[in-house]
Write an enzyme that holds these catalytic residues in place. Structure first.
Site, mmCIF file in Angstrom:
data_model
loop_
_atom_site.group_PDB
_atom_site.id
_atom_site.type_symbol
_atom_site.label_atom_id
_atom_site.label_comp_id
_atom_site.label_asym_id
_atom_site.label_seq_id
_atom_site.Cartn_x
_atom_site.Cartn_y
_atom_site.Cartn_z
ATOM 1 N N GLY A 29 120.025 -49.134 17.633
ATOM 2 C CA GLY A 29 119.745 -50.519 18.188
ATOM 3 C C GLY A 29 119.687 -51.120 19.370
ATOM 4 O O GLY A 29 119.424 -52.071 19.705
ATOM 5 N N ASN B 47 116.234 -51.995 19.404
ATOM 6 C CA ASN B 47 115.449 -53.264 18.471
ATOM 7 C C ASN B 47 116.538 -54.902 18.527
ATOM 8 O O ASN B 47 116.234 -55.743 19.385
ATOM 9 C CB ASN B 47 114.803 -53.641 17.486
ATOM 10 N N ARG C 227 125.010 -50.041 -5.565
ATOM 11 C CA ARG C 227 124.008 -49.705 -4.112
ATOM 12 C C ARG C 227 123.653 -51.750 -4.591
ATOM 13 O O ARG C 227 124.004 -52.511 -3.566
ATOM 14 C CB ARG C 227 122.220 -49.637 -3.705
ATOM 15 N N LEU D 100 117.007 -51.804 0.743
ATOM 16 C CA LEU D 100 118.271 -53.450 -0.304
ATOM 17 C C LEU D 100 117.680 -53.960 -1.702
ATOM 18 O O LEU D 100 116.082 -53.266 -2.049
ATOM 19 C CB LEU D 100 117.391 -54.559 0.339
ATOM 20 N N ASN E 267 111.158 -56.980 8.902
ATOM 21 C CA ASN E 267 111.924 -55.632 9.052
ATOM 22 C C ASN E 267 110.539 -54.800 10.518
ATOM 23 O O ASN E 267 109.642 -55.451 9.904
ATOM 24 C CB ASN E 267 111.106 -54.930 7.808
ATOM 25 N N HIS F 295 108.463 -51.169 11.803
ATOM 26 C CA HIS F 295 108.023 -50.361 11.062
ATOM 27 C C HIS F 295 107.066 -49.782 12.088
ATOM 28 O O HIS F 295 106.089 -49.662 12.321
ATOM 29 C CB HIS F 295 107.553 -49.801 9.478
ATOM 30 N N ASP G 143 108.661 -56.579 -4.235
ATOM 31 C CA ASP G 143 107.437 -56.328 -5.170
ATOM 32 C C ASP G 143 107.833 -54.997 -5.141
ATOM 33 O O ASP G 143 106.519 -54.083 -5.733
ATOM 34 C CB ASP G 143 106.180 -55.711 -3.714
ATOM 35 N N ASP H 126 108.068 -50.215 2.617
ATOM 36 C CA ASP H 126 107.336 -51.419 3.270
ATOM 37 C C ASP H 126 105.582 -51.679 2.676
ATOM 38 O O ASP H 126 104.807 -51.098 3.531
ATOM 39 C CB ASP H 126 106.853 -49.752 4.734
ATOM 40 N N GLU I 234 107.471 -51.986 19.873
ATOM 41 C CA GLU I 234 108.326 -52.746 18.861
ATOM 42 C C GLU I 234 108.897 -53.552 19.603
ATOM 43 O O GLU I 234 110.203 -54.983 19.418
ATOM 44 C CB GLU I 234 109.239 -51.497 18.344
HETATM 45 C C1 GRF Z 1 112.677 -47.758 15.145
HETATM 46 O O1 GRF Z 1 111.440 -48.045 15.125
HETATM 47 C C2 GRF Z 1 112.252 -48.730 14.127
HETATM 48 O O2 GRF Z 1 110.979 -49.206 13.889
HETATM 49 C C3 GRF Z 1 112.894 -48.191 13.006
HETATM 50 O O3 GRF Z 1 114.174 -47.862 13.212
HETATM 51 C C4 GRF Z 1 113.742 -47.287 14.602
HETATM 52 C C5 GRF Z 1 115.173 -48.448 15.354
HETATM 53 O O4 GRF Z 1 115.025 -48.287 16.553
HETATM 54 N N1 GRF Z 1 112.170 -48.843 11.789
HETATM 55 P P1 GRF Z 1 116.702 -49.172 16.655
HETATM 56 O O5 GRF Z 1 117.673 -48.645 16.324
HETATM 57 O O6 GRF Z 1 116.609 -50.383 16.541
HETATM 58 O O7 GRF Z 1 117.049 -48.416 18.624
#
Ligand code: GRF
Length: 212
Positions: A20, A22, A71, A99, A113, A115, A149, A153, A182
């Site tokens: 978490g 991000n 799911r 999803l 998202n 990535h 789609d 990603d 990020e």
């Molecule tokens: C990040 O590297 C993101 O790019 C990828 O998953 C990771 C999540 O990291 N999709 P965090 O849980 O936000 O630390």
């Protein structure tokens, strides 16, 4: 997305599976400013992201796959939970489950998202490992829309950033070096949406146009 938004902050729901960081970047920057994070949902009870949400006083919930028939049912429960909180935009911040289509159709053009590669290179899991194995010299991060789609990603790119690492051989080290990117790009994408600064090129809706 392209229309001017005025007044109220953008109501954001975050889905996460892991540490978490991000989510934390969003909490530390746009939350309470252009956006309000109104709910954090995880697919794993142990996700540290849930603790971060609780520490920030944000509602959280866990939706383990094993507690739902499949799911689609799990995604429907998550969507319902988000819609009850009037979420306008869903941010996948390290959400490691795919999803299903009905979920995406409930938030059209409003799922983002992050990535850890320069898409379209190295989609899917273990992106950094894929990039190291390929021998690339430029590593990067992509924030993109998630659309129904059929791909992974593959949605329209919103923002990208990169760093040059000529001799990278350790995924954890590369990931640590990508983290600041990020943590800057994901909040910036949310900020742009909140300001109504993103639109699509009518000639090519894959092209996300960022108002200057
Ligand atoms: C990040 O590297 C993101 O790019 C990828 O998953 C990771 C999540 O990291 N999709 P965090 O849980 O936000 O630390």
């Amino acid at each position: 997305m392209g229309t001017d938004r005025t007044g109220e902050p953008l109501r954001v729901g975050v889905l996460a599976s892991g540490s978490g960081t991000n989510l934390q970047a969003l909490l530390d920057t746009v939350h309470g400013e252009e956006a309000l994070i109104v709910g954090v949902a995880a697919d794993k009870p142990g996700a540290v992201a849930l603790e971060r949400a609780r520490d920030a006083g944000i509602e959280s919930a866990v939706f383990p796959l094993g507690e739902h028939p499949d799911r689609a049912a799990r995604d429907s429960a998550i969507a319902q939970w988000l819609l009850e909180r009037d979420v306008e935009v869903v941010v996948l911040a390290g959400y490691m489950a795919l999803l299903t289509s009905p979920f995406l159709h409930r938030f059209p053009g409003a799922v983002l998202n992050i990535h850890p590669s320069l898409l379209p290179a190295f989609p899917g899991v273990r992106a950094i490992e894929q990039a190291i194995d390929y021998g690339v010299k430029i590593f990067g991060v992509t924030v993109h829309f998630v659309e129904d789609d059929g791909g992974i990603d593959t949605g329209p790119v919103i923002l990208q950033g990169c760093i040059e690492l000529a001799n990278a051989d350790d995924p954890a080290t590369v990931h640590a070096q990508l983290r600041p990117l990020e943590h800057a790009l994901l909040p910036e994408a949310v900020r742009l949406i909140a300001r109504g600064a993103l639109s699509r090129d009518p000639q090519n809706p894959r092209r996300v146009v960022v108002a200057q």
